[in-house]
Enzyme design. Structure first.
Site, PDB file in Angstrom:
ATOM      1  N   ASP A  21      18.381   0.081 -11.194  1.00  0.00           N
ATOM      2  CA  ASP A  21      17.402  -0.631 -12.138  1.00  0.00           C
ATOM      3  C   ASP A  21      18.808  -1.606 -12.654  1.00  0.00           C
ATOM      4  O   ASP A  21      19.563  -1.348 -13.214  1.00  0.00           O
ATOM      5  CB  ASP A  21      16.418  -0.014 -13.810  1.00  0.00           C
ATOM      6  N   ASN A  23      18.276  -3.878 -15.013  1.00  0.00           N
ATOM      7  CA  ASN A  23      18.052  -5.147 -16.320  1.00  0.00           C
ATOM      8  C   ASN A  23      17.419  -4.108 -18.095  1.00  0.00           C
ATOM      9  O   ASN A  23      17.523  -4.463 -18.629  1.00  0.00           O
ATOM     10  CB  ASN A  23      17.164  -5.964 -16.487  1.00  0.00           C
ATOM     11  N   ASP A  25      15.028  -2.452 -17.787  1.00  0.00           N
ATOM     12  CA  ASP A  25      13.354  -2.535 -18.483  1.00  0.00           C
ATOM     13  C   ASP A  25      12.964  -0.566 -18.034  1.00  0.00           C
ATOM     14  O   ASP A  25      12.013  -0.556 -18.036  1.00  0.00           O
ATOM     15  CB  ASP A  25      12.780  -3.744 -17.899  1.00  0.00           C
ATOM     16  N   ASP A  29      14.839  -3.160  -9.546  1.00  0.00           N
ATOM     17  CA  ASP A  29      14.560  -4.429  -9.175  1.00  0.00           C
ATOM     18  C   ASP A  29      15.575  -4.723  -8.355  1.00  0.00           C
ATOM     19  O   ASP A  29      16.430  -3.661  -7.457  1.00  0.00           O
ATOM     20  CB  ASP A  29      15.026  -5.135  -9.901  1.00  0.00           C
ATOM     21  N   ASP A  98       7.765  -4.727   4.023  1.00  0.00           N
ATOM     22  CA  ASP A  98       5.982  -4.160   4.088  1.00  0.00           C
ATOM     23  C   ASP A  98       5.137  -4.884   4.706  1.00  0.00           C
ATOM     24  O   ASP A  98       4.852  -5.541   2.826  1.00  0.00           O
ATOM     25  CB  ASP A  98       6.393  -2.877   2.916  1.00  0.00           C
ATOM     26  N   ASP A 199       2.141  -1.325   7.121  1.00  0.00           N
ATOM     27  CA  ASP A 199       1.386  -0.117   6.520  1.00  0.00           C
ATOM     28  C   ASP A 199      -0.345   0.105   7.092  1.00  0.00           C
ATOM     29  O   ASP A 199      -1.095  -0.690   7.790  1.00  0.00           O
ATOM     30  CB  ASP A 199       0.962  -0.513   4.484  1.00  0.00           C
ATOM     31  N   GLU A 255       3.154   2.164  10.727  1.00  0.00           N
ATOM     32  CA  GLU A 255       2.254   3.180  10.205  1.00  0.00           C
ATOM     33  C   GLU A 255       0.794   4.045  10.659  1.00  0.00           C
ATOM     34  O   GLU A 255      -0.166   2.982  10.413  1.00  0.00           O
ATOM     35  CB  GLU A 255       1.939   3.774   8.502  1.00  0.00           C
ATOM     36  N   HIS A 328       8.036   8.088   1.048  1.00  0.00           N
ATOM     37  CA  HIS A 328       7.872   7.230  -0.736  1.00  0.00           C
ATOM     38  C   HIS A 328       6.743   8.566  -1.011  1.00  0.00           C
ATOM     39  O   HIS A 328       6.152   8.154  -1.341  1.00  0.00           O
ATOM     40  CB  HIS A 328       7.770   6.192  -0.735  1.00  0.00           C
ATOM     41  N   ASP A 329       6.069   8.978   0.611  1.00  0.00           N
ATOM     42  CA  ASP A 329       4.447  10.206   0.377  1.00  0.00           C
ATOM     43  C   ASP A 329       4.317  10.861   0.472  1.00  0.00           C
ATOM     44  O   ASP A 329       3.734  11.857   0.562  1.00  0.00           O
ATOM     45  CB  ASP A 329       3.377   8.814   1.535  1.00  0.00           C
TER      46      ASP A 329
END
Length: 558
Positions: A21, A23, A25, A29, A98, A199, A255, A328-329
């Site tokens: 990150d 910034n 928040d 990003d 992706d 995907d 995928e 990520h899964d």
């Protein structure tokens, strides 16, 4: 077999929300990624696969796209994205985006129009059906629980969503949909990207008539046999290749849950002109019982060896393998197939050795290169993943199942294991953000972080770097054939790679116990060289080796 740059590359997957990150928040990003490119260059990465950064209401963390040609505000601007691509290309790194085109968000303009009326020109961009006897059009269930159909009052019909109800499926049988998707792909390719990860791309062709699943089971059931690898899938991928992919020097990986080795040959055979690689899931399902993902069972090494070997042999002459433990899964591999306690470092290096010495293009997921582990949040309130939250609601709130048992399955299999923030240093929130992170950082960040890994020459990071260098400097790692040895040994994963007169011998102990490796008599050599090893060791005879817990080694034989 033709030599190609994408066969010789190493890919690193970034899940932008959790990477860095810039910034404060609490959300990773694009500028955060730019700030870490030198770190990835140091590791030896050739290609970055960027999980979705498109405009999205974030029902499924960006896999529900409302505008394919805009950047999500939380991640930055198109100018930031342009700068990211420029900075990557300056460092001789490539960018793979992706491509999520089985479905869009229900907030996409196409769907907003499609809902309005049955004669709207976008109506057939999605799959609409009238109900049957006051119920859904069929008994298909959605991946994130419940029915795959959502009733829409505006036109008194149901739309199909194989994932969440905010992810309506596109109707690929409509040529206008396909042409609009191809135009969008060209938009990104003309900007200079180097490939697409696609995907659930083998879901795009549904069986005509969308038949009800014949079953004794009550309620909603998986309709996968009616949409996985469907009737027109090869036609559509071939068309996509002809109209878009073949005009650019890019890499593609699809995928494909449920894909078999025979189907993979059809998708990736060079003469078929479809895709270059598939992500298959068989080795990711070996620790799932009959009840599916959340029904956790132990996975034996014999089964794992048999499965990975099957894929190595099947795509030896036709097509190409993707190699991965993590994404990520999936939960973290060191917690899943290794030992994330006493032998975390040894087992992380061992697992990396086994994967990276195989034939195929390796994919590393962020944090894997420092041995990040699964997380155990005390409360369901700390979890963010829609799949996990829906499952908990269904099992605990609706069916009254045992909370402890359900939480245990989340600790082992939940997708948020992969989504806790990247651990950069031992400062607050692991250096990921100066604000409050969107999901809690794994508490072990003080021991496991990039800063500490880079300061220690024996770290998992430098071991990954060395594995990548071996692949770059030895064609045998990329193009050599693969043969499993000691196939019935329940503790040792060992195989031989062969390329001309050269051989590589890869040996790995998958257990926390000592075990004996005995070299099969039919492997002959006159010279032996130790290439990489996860313990301190001297070059010695290889006929009979006592392997320490999670020990791994690679020898070059001549």
């Amino acid at each position: 077999m033709e030599k190609q740059w994408w066969k010789e590359s190493v890919v690193y997957q970034i899940y932008p929300r959790s990477f860095m990150d810039s910034n404060g928040d609490g959300i990773g990003d694009l500028r955060g990624i730019i700030s870490k490119l030198d770190y990835l260059k140091e590791l030896g990465i050739d290609v970055i696969w960027l999980s979705p950064v498109y405009e999205s209401p974030n029902d499924d963390n960006g896999y529900d796209i409302s505008d394919y040609c805009k950047i999500m505000n939380e991640f930055g601007t198109m100018e930031d994205w342009d700068e990211l691509l420029h900075e990557m290309h300056e460092r001789n790194m490539k960018l793979m985006m992706d491509l999520v085109v089985n479905h869009t968000s229900d907030e996409h303009n196409w769907f907003i129009e499609s809902r309005k009326s049955k004669d709207n020109k976008y109506r057939d961009y999605y799959i609409w059906r009238p109900g049957k006897e006051g119920k859904e059009p069929n008994n298909w269930g959605a991946a994130f629980s419940g029915s795959a159909w959502q009733y829409d009052e505006m036109t008194d019909e149901y739309y199909l969503h194989l994932f969440s109800k905010k992810q309506p499926d596109l109707n690929w049988d409509n040529e206008k949909v396909r042409q609009d998707v191809y135009e969008m792909m060209k938009f990104w390719l003309e900007k200079g990207i180097d490939g697409f990860r696609m995907d659930v791309i083998n879901f795009i062709s549904k069986e005509e008539g969308l038949p009800t699943v014949e079953t004794e089971e009550e309620g909603y059931v998986s309709g996968h046999k009616h949409f996985m690898n469907g009737p027109n899938i090869h036609k559509y991928l071939h068309e996509m290749n002809e109209e878009v992919l073949s005009h650019y020097d890019i890499m593609t990986v699809g995928e494909m849950p449920g894909v078999t080795t025979e189907e993979a040959k059809l998708y990736t055979g060079e003469e078929r002109k479809e895709l270059q690689m598939v992500f298959q899931f068989e080795h990711m399902d070996l620790d799932s019982g009959e009840g599916g993902k959340w029904d956790v069972k132990p996975c034996s090494l014999l089964t794992l060896k048999e499965n990975l070997t099957k894929w190595q042999k099947a795509l030896e002459h036709t097509g190409w393998n993707s190699l991965y433990w993590n994404n990520h899964d999936q939960p973290r591999v060191v917690s899943r197939f290794g030992n994330d306690g006493m032998y975390r470092i040894e087992s992380a290096k061992m697992l990396a050795t086994v994967l990276h010495m195989m034939k195929g293009t390796p994919y590393i997921y962020q944090g894997e290169e420092i041995g990040m582990t699964n997380v155990r949040f005390e409360s369901i309130d700390e979890y963010r993943d829609i799949e996990t939250l829906n499952m908990y609601k269904e099992k605990v709130m609706e069916r009254g199942e045992d909370i402890e048992k359900v939480m245990q399955s989340i600790y082992i299999k939940g997708r948020d294991n992969a989504r806790t923030p990247m651990q950069w240093d031992d400062q607050n929130h692991a250096g990921f953000t100066t604000g409050e992170p969107w999901i809690t950082v794994n508490p072990n960040y003080k021991e496991i972080n990039v800063k500490q890994a880079i300061q220690n020459k024996d770290s998992i990071f430098y071991y990954y770097k060395k594995l990548i260098e071996l692949r770059k400097n030895n064609e045998i790692v990329v193009y050599g054939s693969y043969d499993l040895i000691l196939e019935n040994n329940p503790s040792i994963f060992a195989y031989v790679r062969t390329y001309g007169v050269e051989k590589l011998l890869v040996i790995a102990n998958f257990t926390a116990e000592e075990c004996i490796f005995e070299l099969p008599e039919d492997i002959s050599y006159s010279e032996v060289e130790l290439l990489i090893h996860n313990y301190d060791v001297e070059n010695g005879p290889i006929e009979n080796i006592t392997l320490r817990p999670y020990e791994a080694m690679v020898f070059k034989l001549k």
